[in-house]
Design a protein around this motif. Structure first.
Motif, PDB file in Angstrom:
ATOM      1  N   ARG A   1       3.482  -9.679  -6.573  1.00  0.00           N
ATOM      2  CA  ARG A   1       2.071 -10.054  -6.531  1.00  0.00           C
ATOM      3  C   ARG A   1       1.809 -11.313  -5.723  1.00  0.00           C
ATOM      4  O   ARG A   1       0.660 -11.739  -5.596  1.00  0.00           O
ATOM      5  CB  ARG A   1       1.555 -10.237  -7.962  1.00  0.00           C
ATOM      6  N   ARG A   2       2.860 -11.906  -5.181  1.00  0.00           N
ATOM      7  CA  ARG A   2       2.632 -13.097  -4.362  1.00  0.00           C
ATOM      8  C   ARG A   2       1.976 -12.747  -3.040  1.00  0.00           C
ATOM      9  O   ARG A   2       1.304 -13.557  -2.436  1.00  0.00           O
ATOM     10  CB  ARG A   2       3.964 -13.815  -4.116  1.00  0.00           C
ATOM     11  N   SER A   3       2.187 -11.506  -2.596  1.00  0.00           N
ATOM     12  CA  SER A   3       1.602 -11.075  -1.323  1.00  0.00           C
ATOM     13  C   SER A   3       1.516  -9.556  -1.322  1.00  0.00           C
ATOM     14  O   SER A   3       2.355  -8.862  -1.904  1.00  0.00           O
ATOM     15  CB  SER A   3       2.461 -11.551  -0.136  1.00  0.00           C
ATOM     16  N   GLN A   4       0.476  -9.050  -0.644  1.00  0.00           N
ATOM     17  CA  GLN A   4       0.333  -7.599  -0.539  1.00  0.00           C
ATOM     18  C   GLN A   4       1.417  -6.992   0.341  1.00  0.00           C
ATOM     19  O   GLN A   4       1.663  -5.788   0.284  1.00  0.00           O
ATOM     20  CB  GLN A   4      -1.050  -7.259   0.022  1.00  0.00           C
ATOM     21  N   ARG A   5       2.022  -7.800   1.156  1.00  0.00           N
ATOM     22  CA  ARG A   5       3.074  -7.323   2.057  1.00  0.00           C
ATOM     23  C   ARG A   5       4.475  -7.549   1.489  1.00  0.00           C
ATOM     24  O   ARG A   5       5.466  -7.305   2.186  1.00  0.00           O
ATOM     25  CB  ARG A   5       2.968  -8.023   3.409  1.00  0.00           C
ATOM     26  N   ASP A   6       4.551  -8.011   0.276  1.00  0.00           N
ATOM     27  CA  ASP A   6       5.848  -8.272  -0.319  1.00  0.00           C
ATOM     28  C   ASP A   6       6.620  -6.958  -0.483  1.00  0.00           C
ATOM     29  O   ASP A   6       6.088  -5.961  -0.961  1.00  0.00           O
ATOM     30  CB  ASP A   6       5.702  -8.954  -1.680  1.00  0.00           C
TER      31      ASP A   6
END
Length: 235
Positions: free
Chosen positions: A158-163
């Motif tokens: 959830r830290r980034s949509q691209r994670d």
């Protein structure tokens, strides 16, 4: 009878059901004299102990009831050899409460670096193990560590949509930071066993009485140990 007490939590074991019921009624009366009452939900009279399962099966009843004490659920179980074994398992509600607390804190630490998160989570798991790592509780320890790993994975994703952190990579990261489940506390029979006599002048030696006919040794009769009493059918 056997009494185990910590603060206001107490478990009292009796060999005979009639003694247990008589004690319960007397304790209620004693409390009422001081305008106090026993907790209606926490005060129970159950059949528990080595012969509880056999006696209940003979009467056509189900398995012996369990009870909670000091963060554990105590269960009448059996060992691999089929002998009676008192099992302690972490209370489900206590574990769920700790996991909810960990999840909320992970949400606040979401954007910290992985080493910072890993160092904090390591302390969380170590703290849980320090209290709950008792014999017969290995399954709960492994479940807690697995849940923490999954919460960590969700926080990283959830830290980034691209994670693109996969479960396999998160499991590898967890192996680097989170301790593996391990029993840290001894069995009660080992913890309370007396291995060394007290340091006294005659420690470990029978009392000696001198008389006209020479020296006569006196040995005290052995007392019944807690281990032998704990195996009886208790109420």
């Amino acid at each position: 009878m056997i009494i185990t007490r910590y603060a206001d939590d107490i478990v009292i074991g009796f060999e005979r059901e009639t003694d247990a019921r008589r004690f319960l009624e007397m304790m209620r009366a004693r409390f009422e004299a001081f305008v106090l009452t026993l907790h209606s939900e926490k005060t129970r009279l159950i059949e528990f102990g080595r012969f509880a399962a056999h006696n209940r099966a003979r009467r056509g009843l189900g398995k012996p009831e369990t009870f909670n004490f000091l963060g554990f659920t105590l269960i009448c179980g059996t060992s691999r050899r089929g002998k009676f074994l008192l099992k302690r398992k972490t209370r489900r509600d206590r574990m769920q409460a700790k996991l909810r607390e960990t999840k909320e804190e992970l949400r606040r630490r979401r954007h910290l670096s992985i080493p910072e998160q890993g160092q904090w989570l390591r302390q969380v798991v170590l703290g849980f193990f320090a209290y709950h790592a008792v014999p017969t509780n290995m399954q709960a320890l492994a479940a807690f560590r697995d849940h923490v790993t999954r919460l960590w994975w969700q926080a990283l994703k959830r830290r980034s949509q691209r994670d693109k952190t996969t479960w396999a990579r998160c499991a590898k990261i967890a192996d680097e930071w989170l301790p593996k489940p391990k029993i840290l506390h001894p069995w009660p029979s080992d913890r309370f066993a007396v291995k060394h006599p007290r340091w006294e002048q005659y420690a470990g030696k029978p009392h000696v009485r001198f008389c006209a006919g020479g020296a006569q040794q006196w040995a005290s009769l052995p007392r019944s140990t807690d281990a032998s009493r704990a195996g009886r059918g208790l109420y």
